[in-house]
Design an enzyme around this catalytic site. Sequence first.
Site, PDB file in Angstrom:
ATOM      1  N   GLY A  13      93.029  72.483   9.475  1.00  0.00           N
ATOM      2  CA  GLY A  13      92.345  72.798   8.219  1.00  0.00           C
ATOM      3  C   GLY A  13      91.352  73.936   8.307  1.00  0.00           C
ATOM      4  O   GLY A  13      90.468  74.057   7.455  1.00  0.00           O
ATOM      5  N   SER A  14      91.507  74.817   9.318  1.00  0.00           N
ATOM      6  CA  SER A  14      90.530  75.909   9.414  1.00  0.00           C
ATOM      7  C   SER A  14      90.663  76.875   8.238  1.00  0.00           C
ATOM      8  O   SER A  14      89.657  77.431   7.773  1.00  0.00           O
ATOM      9  CB  SER A  14      90.637  76.642  10.754  1.00  0.00           C
ATOM     10  N   ASN A 103     101.548  79.593  -0.815  1.00  0.00           N
ATOM     11  CA  ASN A 103     101.543  79.170   0.579  1.00  0.00           C
ATOM     12  C   ASN A 103     101.196  80.363   1.461  1.00  0.00           C
ATOM     13  O   ASN A 103     101.468  81.507   1.104  1.00  0.00           O
ATOM     14  CB  ASN A 103     102.942  78.667   0.952  1.00  0.00           C
ATOM     15  N   HIS A 105     102.083  81.814   5.262  1.00  0.00           N
ATOM     16  CA  HIS A 105     102.984  81.644   6.410  1.00  0.00           C
ATOM     17  C   HIS A 105     102.522  82.593   7.516  1.00  0.00           C
ATOM     18  O   HIS A 105     102.241  83.767   7.240  1.00  0.00           O
ATOM     19  CB  HIS A 105     104.418  81.961   5.989  1.00  0.00           C
TER      20      HIS A 105
HETATM   21  C1  GAR Z   1      98.115  78.503   9.761  1.00  0.00           C
HETATM   22  O1  GAR Z   1      98.305  79.511  10.720  1.00  0.00           O
HETATM   23  C2  GAR Z   1      99.143  78.630   8.648  1.00  0.00           C
HETATM   24  O2  GAR Z   1      99.551  79.936   8.400  1.00  0.00           O
HETATM   25  C3  GAR Z   1     100.284  77.819   9.228  1.00  0.00           C
HETATM   26  O3  GAR Z   1      99.677  76.716   9.840  1.00  0.00           O
HETATM   27  C4  GAR Z   1      98.404  77.127  10.376  1.00  0.00           C
HETATM   28  C5  GAR Z   1      97.383  76.080   9.972  1.00  0.00           C
HETATM   29  O4  GAR Z   1      96.139  76.329  10.572  1.00  0.00           O
HETATM   30  N1  GAR Z   1     101.227  77.450   8.194  1.00  0.00           N
HETATM   31  C6  GAR Z   1     102.533  77.313   8.425  1.00  0.00           C
HETATM   32  O5  GAR Z   1     103.021  77.440   9.531  1.00  0.00           O
HETATM   33  C7  GAR Z   1     103.377  76.980   7.194  1.00  0.00           C
HETATM   34  N2  GAR Z   1     104.773  77.164   7.478  1.00  0.00           N
HETATM   35  P1  GAR Z   1      94.835  75.630  10.000  1.00  0.00           P
HETATM   36  O6  GAR Z   1      95.177  74.143   9.797  1.00  0.00           O
HETATM   37  O7  GAR Z   1      93.793  75.808  11.075  1.00  0.00           O
HETATM   38  O8  GAR Z   1      94.462  76.290   8.708  1.00  0.00           O
END
Ligand code: GAR
Length: 188
Positions: A13-14, A103, A105
């Site tokens: 969730g950053s 979203n 990515h």
């Molecule tokens: C992020 O890098 C986001 O782009 C990716 O998950 C990570 C979550 O980091 N999303 C995907 O891969 C979607 N296909 P976070 O929880 O620290 O925000």
Amino acid sequence: MPLKIALFASGSGSNAENILQYFSQNDKFIFPLIISNKANAFVHERARKLNVPSYTFSREDFSDGEAIVRLLKQQQIDCIVLAGFLLKVPLALINAYPNKIINIHPALLPKFGGKGMYGHHVHDAVAAAGETESGITIHYVNSNYDEGSIIFQAKCPVLPTDTPDMIAEKVHALEYEYFPKVIEDLWG
Ligand code: GAR
């Protein structure tokens, strides 16, 4: 009337926290809730710290979608931001929020997208393919993984010596810099 945005997150969730911090002084955007598919995801800790209610729905609730739509409508949510959300978005939700779900990515779509391509899997694949650049893609969500129309991309170089973790770090930096600004430009 401020715009009410729901954040969806599956893990750390950053990005969700970064978005909440960015908009904390901006009363045109409010973030009444965070939705997750994992009860033990760290995003719930972040939500508690920032005083944002967070909810967990089961995989079954996500494939059906109706209970989530009910909660979102009850809270008068206008738009949805997937910030590290790893499940497919149910059709009920896409139909209830046409062109109102975006979203992020962690790669340059259409490369390195699709089912199973999330988080570190993406950076592993980018490193294994010997790519010379990676980056972020912010796009509308439709019923196919990572195929909605692209709103914004930003790139970073990938060096032959970069590990997947090093690529992830560069990509996260782009996410923190651009994701809130893109939300602001798109819906402000
Ligand atoms: C992020 O890098 C986001 O782009 C990716 O998950 C990570 C979550 O980091 N999303 C995907 O891969 C979607 N296909 P976070 O929880 O620290 O925000």
